[in-house]
Design a protein around this motif. Sequence first.
Motif, PDB file in Angstrom:
ATOM      1  N   GLU A   1     -87.533 -23.794  34.971  1.00 10.99           N
ATOM      2  CA  GLU A   1     -87.774 -25.006  34.184  1.00 10.99           C
ATOM      3  C   GLU A   1     -86.445 -25.691  33.890  1.00 10.99           C
ATOM      4  OE1 GLU A   1     -89.566 -26.265  29.849  1.00 10.99           O
ATOM      5  OE2 GLU A   1     -90.209 -24.390  30.774  1.00 10.99           O
ATOM      6  N   LEU A   2     -86.369 -26.956  34.244  1.00 10.52           N
ATOM      7  CA  LEU A   2     -85.159 -27.736  34.025  1.00 10.52           C
ATOM      8  C   LEU A   2     -85.386 -28.629  32.810  1.00 10.52           C
ATOM      9  CD1 LEU A   2     -82.371 -28.627  35.022  1.00 10.52           C
ATOM     10  CD2 LEU A   2     -83.528 -30.334  36.412  1.00 10.52           C
ATOM     11  N   ARG A   3     -84.506 -28.512  31.869  1.00  8.51           N
ATOM     12  CA  ARG A   3     -84.621 -29.342  30.675  1.00  8.51           C
ATOM     13  C   ARG A   3     -83.830 -30.631  30.868  1.00  8.51           C
ATOM     14  NH1 ARG A   3     -82.636 -25.377  26.113  1.00  8.51           N
ATOM     15  NH2 ARG A   3     -80.838 -26.474  26.861  1.00  8.51           N
ATOM     16  N   VAL A   4     -84.326 -31.693  30.303  1.00  6.93           N
ATOM     17  CA  VAL A   4     -83.654 -32.991  30.388  1.00  6.93           C
ATOM     18  C   VAL A   4     -82.244 -32.886  29.812  1.00  6.93           C
ATOM     19  CG1 VAL A   4     -83.713 -35.396  29.591  1.00  6.93           C
ATOM     20  CG2 VAL A   4     -85.815 -34.262  30.306  1.00  6.93           C
ATOM     21  N   GLU A   5     -82.096 -32.098  28.760  1.00  4.15           N
ATOM     22  CA  GLU A   5     -80.786 -31.938  28.127  1.00  4.15           C
ATOM     23  C   GLU A   5     -79.774 -31.346  29.114  1.00  4.15           C
ATOM     24  OE1 GLU A   5     -83.614 -30.502  26.711  1.00  4.15           O
ATOM     25  OE2 GLU A   5     -83.979 -32.088  25.254  1.00  4.15           O
ATOM     26  N   ASP A   6     -80.235 -30.380  29.937  1.00  9.97           N
ATOM     27  CA  ASP A   6     -79.346 -29.765  30.928  1.00  9.97           C
ATOM     28  C   ASP A   6     -78.862 -30.811  31.932  1.00  9.97           C
ATOM     29  OD1 ASP A   6     -79.703 -27.250  29.758  1.00  9.97           O
ATOM     30  OD2 ASP A   6     -81.401 -26.778  31.069  1.00  9.97           O
ATOM     31  N   ALA A   7     -79.799 -31.619  32.400  1.00  8.97           N
ATOM     32  CA  ALA A   7     -79.454 -32.644  33.385  1.00  8.97           C
ATOM     33  C   ALA A   7     -78.484 -33.658  32.788  1.00  8.97           C
ATOM     34  CB  ALA A   7     -80.716 -33.344  33.885  1.00  8.97           C
TER      35      ALA A   7
ATOM     36  N   MET B   1     -76.404 -33.212  30.263  1.00 10.15           N
ATOM     37  CA  MET B   1     -75.103 -32.575  30.044  1.00 10.15           C
ATOM     38  C   MET B   1     -74.307 -32.507  31.347  1.00 10.15           C
ATOM     39  SD  MET B   1     -75.556 -29.467  27.236  1.00 10.15           S
ATOM     40  CE  MET B   1     -74.853 -28.367  28.406  1.00 10.15           C
ATOM     41  N   TYR B   2     -74.987 -32.164  32.438  1.00  8.24           N
ATOM     42  CA  TYR B   2     -74.304 -32.080  33.726  1.00  8.24           C
ATOM     43  C   TYR B   2     -73.809 -33.462  34.152  1.00  8.24           C
ATOM     44  CZ  TYR B   2     -73.270 -30.631  38.500  1.00  8.24           C
ATOM     45  OH  TYR B   2     -72.638 -30.366  39.687  1.00  8.24           O
ATOM     46  N   LEU B   3     -74.644 -34.480  33.993  1.00  4.13           N
ATOM     47  CA  LEU B   3     -74.224 -35.845  34.313  1.00  4.13           C
ATOM     48  C   LEU B   3     -73.008 -36.266  33.488  1.00  4.13           C
ATOM     49  CD1 LEU B   3     -77.585 -37.777  34.730  1.00  4.13           C
ATOM     50  CD2 LEU B   3     -75.860 -37.332  36.486  1.00  4.13           C
ATOM     51  N   ASP B   4     -72.992 -35.889  32.215  1.00  3.37           N
ATOM     52  CA  ASP B   4     -71.836 -36.195  31.364  1.00  3.37           C
ATOM     53  C   ASP B   4     -70.582 -35.489  31.869  1.00  3.37           C
ATOM     54  OD1 ASP B   4     -73.151 -37.930  29.679  1.00  3.37           O
ATOM     55  OD2 ASP B   4     -73.512 -36.435  28.108  1.00  3.37           O
ATOM     56  N   GLN B   5     -70.738 -34.226  32.317  1.00  2.00           N
ATOM     57  CA  GLN B   5     -69.590 -33.489  32.858  1.00  2.00           C
ATOM     58  C   GLN B   5     -69.037 -34.202  34.090  1.00  2.00           C
ATOM     59  OE1 GLN B   5     -71.407 -29.622  33.506  1.00  2.00           O
ATOM     60  NE2 GLN B   5     -70.137 -28.734  31.905  1.00  2.00           N
TER      61      GLN B   5
ATOM     62  N   THR C   1     -78.030 -24.988  38.645  1.00  2.00           N
ATOM     63  CA  THR C   1     -79.093 -25.259  37.675  1.00  2.00           C
ATOM     64  C   THR C   1     -80.212 -26.097  38.284  1.00  2.00           C
ATOM     65  OG1 THR C   1     -77.458 -25.245  35.911  1.00  2.00           O
ATOM     66  CG2 THR C   1     -79.554 -26.293  35.412  1.00  2.00           C
ATOM     67  N   PHE C   2     -79.885 -26.944  39.244  1.00  5.55           N
ATOM     68  CA  PHE C   2     -80.843 -27.888  39.798  1.00  5.55           C
ATOM     69  C   PHE C   2     -81.501 -27.408  41.086  1.00  5.55           C
ATOM     70  CE2 PHE C   2     -77.594 -30.099  37.420  1.00  5.55           C
ATOM     71  CZ  PHE C   2     -78.365 -30.769  36.485  1.00  5.55           C
ATOM     72  N   LEU C   3     -81.093 -26.237  41.570  1.00  4.22           N
ATOM     73  CA  LEU C   3     -81.616 -25.753  42.848  1.00  4.22           C
ATOM     74  C   LEU C   3     -82.910 -24.965  42.670  1.00  4.22           C
ATOM     75  CD1 LEU C   3     -78.280 -24.564  44.503  1.00  4.22           C
ATOM     76  CD2 LEU C   3     -79.497 -26.725  44.830  1.00  4.22           C
ATOM     77  N   PRO C   4     -83.796 -25.057  43.658  1.00  3.37           N
ATOM     78  CA  PRO C   4     -85.027 -24.263  43.601  1.00  3.37           C
ATOM     79  C   PRO C   4     -84.703 -22.764  43.600  1.00  3.37           C
ATOM     80  CG  PRO C   4     -85.136 -25.900  45.369  1.00  3.37           C
ATOM     81  CD  PRO C   4     -83.740 -25.905  44.837  1.00  3.37           C
ATOM     82  N   ASP C   5     -85.635 -21.963  43.104  1.00  5.73           N
ATOM     83  CA  ASP C   5     -85.447 -20.514  43.071  1.00  5.73           C
ATOM     84  C   ASP C   5     -85.075 -19.991  44.450  1.00  5.73           C
ATOM     85  OD1 ASP C   5     -85.949 -20.207  40.383  1.00  5.73           O
ATOM     86  OD2 ASP C   5     -88.102 -19.900  40.655  1.00  5.73           O
ATOM     87  N   GLY C   6     -84.130 -19.073  44.473  1.00  7.00           N
ATOM     88  CA  GLY C   6     -83.718 -18.441  45.720  1.00  7.00           C
ATOM     89  C   GLY C   6     -82.482 -19.071  46.338  1.00  7.00           C
ATOM     90  N   PHE C   7     -82.227 -20.334  46.053  1.00  9.50           N
ATOM     91  CA  PHE C   7     -81.013 -20.996  46.543  1.00  9.50           C
ATOM     92  C   PHE C   7     -79.909 -20.758  45.514  1.00  9.50           C
ATOM     93  CE2 PHE C   7     -84.132 -23.380  48.936  1.00  9.50           C
ATOM     94  CZ  PHE C   7     -83.508 -23.583  50.148  1.00  9.50           C
ATOM     95  N   LYS C   8     -78.721 -20.483  46.005  1.00  6.36           N
ATOM     96  CA  LYS C   8     -77.610 -20.263  45.083  1.00  6.36           C
ATOM     97  C   LYS C   8     -76.290 -20.552  45.777  1.00  6.36           C
ATOM     98  CE  LYS C   8     -75.559 -16.994  41.915  1.00  6.36           C
ATOM     99  NZ  LYS C   8     -75.485 -15.625  41.446  1.00  6.36           N
TER     100      LYS C   8
END
Length: 131
Positions: A3-9, A11-15, A67-74
């Motif tokens: 689950e991706l939270r809007v806050e995470d996205a 924060m990453y954009l701000d970084q 954080t934004f990748l589907p499960d299994g991708f890293k």
Amino acid sequence: MRELRVEDALMYLDQVKMEFGDRPEIYNEFLEIMKKFKSQKIDTPGVIRRVSTLFHGNKALVLGFNTFLPDGFKIEIPLDGSGPYFRTPGQPGVTLIHPTQPTQNNQPNQSQQQQQQQQQQPPNAAGSSGA
């Protein structure tokens, strides 16, 4: 997919924006890459390659993209600094990411110059003794 939270996205954009505040073209390119990914014009390995190349040298942003990748991708970066790679679910091993290195003043690098010189030589020029 986790689950991706809007806050995470956000924060990453701000970084990204803070890191490249003096180069807005990089931030804008990141947004374009994400739009293409969302519209499925590029696949997951493609977005990994593009983002890793765009943020090359910024370990925090490259790894933060996990954080934004589907499960299994890293995306992973080895401790020896040999360059990032990523894992794909269901496939053994890893895929190396080879970022394009810009050359100064768009001059070809040494290996490109050697290739050009070899291509410019006449077919029998190498090893001919004139005999």
